[in-house]
Design an enzyme around this catalytic site. Structure first.
Site, PDB file in Angstrom:
ATOM      1  N   SER A   1       5.765  -1.824  -2.396  1.00 27.87           N
ATOM      2  CA  SER A   1       5.680  -2.781  -3.521  1.00 27.87           C
ATOM      3  C   SER A   1       4.636  -2.317  -4.543  1.00 27.87           C
ATOM      4  O   SER A   1       3.559  -2.904  -4.649  1.00 27.87           O
ATOM      5  CB  SER A   1       5.417  -4.203  -3.034  1.00 27.87           C
ATOM      6  OG  SER A   1       4.459  -4.303  -2.016  1.00 27.87           O
TER       7      SER A   1
ATOM      8  N   GLY B   1       0.843  -1.199   0.000  1.00 25.11           N
ATOM      9  CA  GLY B   1       0.000   0.000   0.000  1.00 25.11           C
ATOM     10  C   GLY B   1       0.872   1.240   0.000  1.00 25.11           C
ATOM     11  O   GLY B   1       2.103   1.169   0.148  1.00 25.11           O
TER      12      GLY B   1
HETATM   13  N1  LIG Z   1      10.324   8.343  -3.331  1.00 27.83           N
HETATM   14  C1  LIG Z   1       9.764   7.607  -2.358  1.00 27.83           C
HETATM   15  N2  LIG Z   1       8.619   6.910  -2.604  1.00 27.83           N
HETATM   16  C2  LIG Z   1       8.075   6.173  -1.620  1.00 27.83           C
HETATM   17  N3  LIG Z   1       8.583   6.042  -0.366  1.00 27.83           N
HETATM   18  C3  LIG Z   1       9.721   6.721  -0.084  1.00 27.83           C
HETATM   19  C4  LIG Z   1      10.348   7.524  -1.046  1.00 27.83           C
HETATM   20  N4  LIG Z   1      11.452   8.080  -0.476  1.00 27.83           N
HETATM   21  C5  LIG Z   1      11.523   7.639   0.784  1.00 27.83           C
HETATM   22  N5  LIG Z   1      10.474   6.829   1.034  1.00 27.83           N
HETATM   23  C6  LIG Z   1      10.315   6.093   2.307  1.00 27.83           C
HETATM   24  O1  LIG Z   1      10.661   4.744   2.011  1.00 27.83           O
HETATM   25  C7  LIG Z   1       9.655   3.857   2.430  1.00 27.83           C
HETATM   26  C8  LIG Z   1       9.238   2.879   1.310  1.00 27.83           C
HETATM   27  O2  LIG Z   1      10.222   1.922   1.091  1.00 27.83           O
HETATM   28  P1  LIG Z   1       9.827   0.522   0.443  1.00 27.83           P
HETATM   29  O3  LIG Z   1      11.060  -0.296   0.481  1.00 27.83           O
HETATM   30  O4  LIG Z   1       8.624  -0.005   1.119  1.00 27.83           O
HETATM   31  O5  LIG Z   1       9.457   0.938  -1.058  1.00 27.83           O
HETATM   32  S1  LIG Z   1       9.285  -0.009  -2.322  1.00 27.83           S
HETATM   33  O6  LIG Z   1       8.498  -1.178  -1.924  1.00 27.83           O
HETATM   34  O7  LIG Z   1      10.627  -0.400  -2.787  1.00 27.83           O
HETATM   35  O8  LIG Z   1       8.574   0.820  -3.326  1.00 27.83           O
HETATM   36  C9  LIG Z   1       8.442   4.686   2.783  1.00 27.83           C
HETATM   37  O9  LIG Z   1       8.000   4.141   4.002  1.00 27.83           O
HETATM   38  P2  LIG Z   1       6.445   3.932   4.363  1.00 27.83           P
HETATM   39  O10 LIG Z   1       5.929   5.320   4.595  1.00 27.83           O
HETATM   40  O11 LIG Z   1       6.506   3.121   5.621  1.00 27.83           O
HETATM   41  O12 LIG Z   1       5.756   3.210   3.245  1.00 27.83           O
HETATM   42  C10 LIG Z   1       8.940   6.106   2.908  1.00 27.83           C
HETATM   43  O13 LIG Z   1       9.125   6.446   4.268  1.00 27.83           O
END
Ligand SMILES: Nc1ncnc2c1ncn2[C@@H]1O[C@H](COP(=O)(O)OS(=O)(=O)O)[C@@H](OP(=O)(O)O)[C@H]1O
Ligand SMILES: Nc1ncnc2c1ncn2[C@@H]1O[C@H](COP(=O)(O)OP(=O)(O)O)[C@@H](O)[C@H]1O
Length: 207
Positions: free
Chosen positions: A105, A31
């Site tokens: 993801s 999500g």
């Molecule tokens: N550009 C960008 N886009 C989305 N998220 C960002 C970005 N930069 C940093 N973050 C932080 O990194 C967390 C997401 O990492 P993930 O490893 O879950 O991402 S992914 O599945 O590879 O897309 C995400 O954590 P969550 O908020 O817990 O989802 C963010 O805190």
């Protein structure tokens, strides 16, 4: 790869699961940032742990401090991030654990690639479907505000895509209902699948 032969060890996943009184699986929470993946997965892990089950929670923010600290947020880097996480989760499931993962993801193809690493029923996709508007209003880390100002490139939901799953086993919108009810729905699902013996769950789920 042709010179490398798989070695079948005597102690297998089923034996390790039996020793732990559980049926090992991977629960894959997907999500938007701020949708509630870490909170939901953490609360479920807490409830399972309190009831004596053997778990491990893989979280995007934490994995990116170590195993995946060389990766950013381009689509290629996210693919590699999730490839590594999928393989690690597979080893952990093989070790007999109930594994929970909380990663954005963002693409169906990435999630399907991880699903294909597991036999039918062992990969449980949980779509944390909280709408973008709610995630953005929560903005616990201030990342949406930065993304809107153009200070973060490729931000999911703003300047990088998120594809809703079309085959998730469970869908939970954390802007509706309360955390205890959402965790109970996950516990009920795991009990129905006989991943865990629901009778062992502690009343109140320890939340
Ligand atoms: N550009 C960008 N886009 C989305 N998220 C960002 C970005 N930069 C940093 N973050 C932080 O990194 C967390 C997401 O990492 P993930 O490893 O879950 O991402 S992914 O599945 O590879 O897309 C995400 O954590 P969550 O908020 O817990 O989802 C963010 O805190
Ligand atoms: N089940 C829930 N019900 C209500 N609010 C929630 C719930 N889960 C998370 N939140 C709120 O959303 C914010 C982001 O949650 P978090 O679990 O960090 O999301 P993610 O891991 O998807 O980025 C939390 O700080 C909290 O305020």
């Amino acid at each position: 790869m042709t010179d490398i032969v798989w070695h079948q060890h005597e102690i297998d996943q089923a034996a390790r699961g039996r020793q732990k009184n559980q049926n090992p699986v991977l629960l894959w929470f997907t999500g938007l940032s701020g949708s509630g993946k870490s909170t939901l997965a953490g609360a479920l892990e807490h409830a399972l742990f309190e009831a004596g089950f053997h778990t491990y929670l893989l979280d995007g923010d934490n994995v990116r401090h170590g195993l995946c600290k060389d990766l950013g947020f381009s689509l290629d880097d996210r693919d590699e991030n999730l490839r590594r996480v999928g393989e690690v989760a597979k080893l952990m499931v093989d070790a007999g654990l109930v594994v929970l993962s909380a990663f954005i993801s963002p693409t169906r193809a990435e999630r399907e690639r991880v699903r294909k690493l597991f036999p039918e029923g062992k990969f449980i996709e949980v779509h944390v479907s909280t709408p973008l508007s709610v995630c953005e209003s929560r903005d616990p880390k201030g990342l949406y505000a930065k993304a809107r100002k153009g200070e973060i490139a490729h931000f999911t939901g703003i300047s990088s895509p998120y594809e809703d799953p079309d085959s998730a086993e469970l869908t939970i919108d954390t802007s509706k209902g309360d955390l205890a009810t959402q965790v109970q729905a996950l516990v009920d699902y795991l009990s129905a699948l006989q991943v865990i013996d629901g009778e062992k769950m502690v009343a109140g789920l320890g939340i």
